[in-house]
Design an enzyme around this catalytic site. Structure first.
Site, PDB file in Angstrom:
ATOM      1  N   CYS A  98      34.874  50.203  43.787  1.00 24.26           N
ATOM      2  CA  CYS A  98      33.879  49.181  44.092  1.00 24.26           C
ATOM      3  C   CYS A  98      32.826  49.760  45.034  1.00 24.26           C
ATOM      4  O   CYS A  98      33.170  50.357  46.047  1.00 24.26           O
ATOM      5  CB  CYS A  98      34.567  47.979  44.724  1.00 24.26           C
ATOM      6  SG  CYS A  98      33.408  46.745  45.350  1.00 24.26           S
ATOM      7  N   CYS A 117      33.868  44.811  42.585  1.00 26.17           N
ATOM      8  CA  CYS A 117      35.002  43.916  42.389  1.00 26.17           C
ATOM      9  C   CYS A 117      34.540  42.656  41.662  1.00 26.17           C
ATOM     10  O   CYS A 117      33.528  42.064  42.039  1.00 26.17           O
ATOM     11  CB  CYS A 117      35.600  43.460  43.721  1.00 26.17           C
ATOM     12  SG  CYS A 117      36.392  44.755  44.661  1.00 26.17           S
ATOM     13  N   GLY A 172      53.789  26.630  27.780  1.00 26.51           N
ATOM     14  CA  GLY A 172      52.977  27.133  26.674  1.00 26.51           C
ATOM     15  C   GLY A 172      52.664  26.104  25.607  1.00 26.51           C
ATOM     16  O   GLY A 172      51.839  26.349  24.738  1.00 26.51           O
TER      17      GLY A 172
END
Ligand SMILES: Nc1ncnc2c1ncn2[C@@H]1O[C@H](COP(=O)(O)OP(=O)(O)OP(=O)(O)O)[C@@H](O)[C@H]1O
Ligand SMILES: [Mg+2]
Ligand SMILES: [Zn+2]
Ligand SMILES: [Zn+2]
Lengths: 281, 289
Positions: B246, B271, B36
């Site tokens: 979808c 999708c 991070g």
């Protein structure tokens, strides 16, 4: 009883210089008397060898004319900018009686968030004006590890209520508030984590008299209820007389007189203090 | 000089010179060691514009080798112009194989999505990052935000979240939702949807973030704790697609894009991960037989 005798905050030989300093002013004795300006390098010795004790539940006054170093003193204690030298210890600090000026940045933040509260002379420095009033308090609570919105809001509401700000205005930004309300939001923020020490810099300056009286009442109430120790900075001797047991008189960065407020007001020793007192009476 | 004789280009393998690649890999190693934390690096001029994925591209080029298979996606889409040009560029200077199948890829460069199928230990996902500094919107000065990170002084960003709840009744950040890496640094996951953020938590694969314009690299290595910032009583929530599927593959458990068919005057869903969608359809066709 031993603890009662021990000061909560002990400040020793605090020096705060603005500017680089030079061979002359590094020894403050070399400064021309009655001046805080170094004639050689132009540095300002805003606080010159200040020492005092502050006891639990006590309100200590700091008076002095404009530029005498009062704000520099409290801002140094709140770590806003580093001191030049000197020490301060807090009796209840969990790491023990050490010089807090030498602590790490993290520890200083801990002290600021848990052991001290500050009300700035200028509310634009003390508050995030475009965040909500509740948010200003929330920031302190979050810094102390509170991550529950409901708990934060209920504590913020209590604090605002305590300083007589309607809870309905909790989600409003203090930018829209009057000066007196801004100062009271600052006070509630400073009280958020129940710090044992409060630093109040000209809390009542610029407020009209009725508002001023309510803020003074509030300060006395906080002292009574929480036994909070306070440094009250003011150039207004009337405020000092109403609030403070003991008082320290500053001039050109130096402490020129200190003692019981009554004594200082009735029988000032230093000619400068005499002038101050007589201009009041 | 004959105008049409093609110039013989002599670019180094994977475009960057070896010294540059080394420097980028060194920064990457540091980033992996401190999850991070934003590691500065000397971002190079690339043959695409800054802000078009140069950070991700430099990471990809510094890592890629002959055995690799590359997939590049732009918001989940293998066929977007941007993804295709990056793929072409890498191919032109490496000859690695490319794929649209996330499971076949060893290296995936992505803008704003994580593929549906979890990244494995032998795969690396590289993100293109526009703004690496999660504190940017509370502290505009980089010098100050560096201090805030160093001291873990995060009350400013938390205050922003509190104010959001006061104003909107919820945290209004959608994509690029800030999270805490390994209980230490708050990082910007790049503008992936909230839906993708939990995929970084205790994951098997390595995630690298490259910001070309801002010259920063950071990482979420395998098995790192990634905790989205949230209050106890306002928990983090991902996007939901209840009742939607979808229209191409019928999937109900993937991240869906909402589209509008003007001719039919209808909203439909598809999708966002085109590689995943394609595989679902192929599988469906086989089952249908
Ligand atoms: N940031 C700074 N840089 C340089 N000099 C400063 C700075 N802040 C204060 N000073 C100087 O330090 C001295 C003390 O200032 P300070 O603000 O502490 O006085 P004060 O007693 O609080 O005055 P007032 O009653 O007007 O608030 C003054 O000479 C001032 O000009
Ligand atoms: Mg002042
Ligand atoms: Zn000097
Ligand atoms: Zn699909």
């Amino acid at each position: 009883m031993g603890n009662e005798d021990r000061p909560l905050l002990a400040v020793r030989h605090l020096m705060k210089r603005f500017g680089k300093g030079c061979a002359t002013c590094r020894n403050p004795q070399n400064l021309p008397s009655g001046s805080s300006h170094c004639p050689h390098c132009g540095s300002v010795l805003a606080c010159n060898d200040i020492s005092f004790d502050l006891y639990e539940g006590e309100i200590l006054g700091i008076v002095g004319e404009s530029g005498s170093g009062k704000s520099s003193l409290v801002q140094s204690l709140y770590f806003d900018s580093p001191v030049t030298s000197g020490s301060a210890t807090i009796a209840t600090y969990n790491k023990g009686p050490r010089n807090i000026f030498l602590e790490s940045a993290q520890q200083k933040r801990y002290i600021r968030n848990h052991l001290m509260g500050m009300v700035y002379q200028n509310p634009w420095i003390g508050l995030k004006m475009n965040f909500s009033s509740g948010g200003n308090i929330a920031e302190k609570l979050i810094a102390a590890g509170d991550f529950n919105v409901r708990a934060i809001r209920s504590r913020a509401a209590d604090l605002l209520d305590h300083v007589e700000i309607p809870i309905t205005r909790m989600d409003e930004a203090p930018a829209h508030f009057s000066g007196g309300m801004q100062q009271r939001v600052q006070i509630s923020k400073a009280l958020a984590n129940k710090p044992p020490i409060l630093l109040l810099d000209e809390v009542t300056t610029g407020l009209d008299l009725s508002v001023q009286a309510r803020v003074l009442d509030l300060i006395r109430r906080i002292q009574r209820e929480n036994r909070t120790a306070m440094l009250v900075v003011s150039h207004d001797l009337g405020v000092i007389r109403m609030l403070c047991d003991r008082t320290l008189v500053m001039k050109q960065g130096r402490c020129i007189e200190a003692g019981l407020t009554d004594q200082i007001l009735e029988d000032p020793q230093h000619t400068y203090t005499q002038l101050l007192v007589h201009s009041l009476l | 000089m004959a105008m049409h004789t093609p110039l013989k280009q002599t670019y180094n393998y994977a475009f960057l010179d070896e010294g540059s690649k080394k420097e980028i890999r060194r920064a990457t190693l540091k980033a992996v060691a401190i999850p991070g934390y934003q590691v500065p690096f000397a971002s190079r001029e690339m043959p695409i514009g800054r802000g078009w994925g140069t950070g991700g591209l430099q990471l990809t080029l510094s890592l890629i080798g002959d055995g690799d298979t590359l997939k590049v996606i732009d918001q989940g889409n293998d066929d977007s112009v941007n993804a295709v040009s990056i793929k072409k560029l890498v191919q032109a200077c490496t000859n690695v194989a490319v794929t649209t199948d996330a499971e076949q890829a060893t290296l995936i460069q992505s803008r704003h999505r994580i593929p549906e199928v979890p990244i494995r230990a032998d795969q690396i996902l590289v993100f293109q990052v526009p703004i690496p500094e999660p504190l940017r919107f509370v502290e505009p000065k980089e010098k100050k935000s560096k201090h805030l990170h160093a001291e873990m002084d995060y009350s400013g960003i938390w205050l922003r979240l509190y104010e959001d709840i006061v104003k909107w009744g919820k945290i209004s950040i959608g994509a690029d939702y800030p999270a805490l890496a390994h209980k230490r640094y708050i990082f910007a996951p790049s503008p992936i949807p909230r839906y993708d953020l939990p995929k970084l938590h205790q994951a098997e694969g390595l995630f690298l973030f490259g910001a070309g314009r801002e010259k920063k690299i950071y990482a979420i290595p395998p098995y790192t704790d990634v905790e989205p910032l949230a209050f106890d009583d306002y928990p983090f929530e991902v996007e939901h697609f209840e009742g939607c599927s979808c229209r191409l593959c019928g999937s109900t458990d993937s991240f869906l894009d909402e589209l509008y068919d003007e001719a039919a005057g209808q909203t439909f869903y598809q999708c966002s991960d085109t590689g995943y969608c394609r595989k679902c359809r192929e599988r469906g066709a086989q089952h249908g037989k």
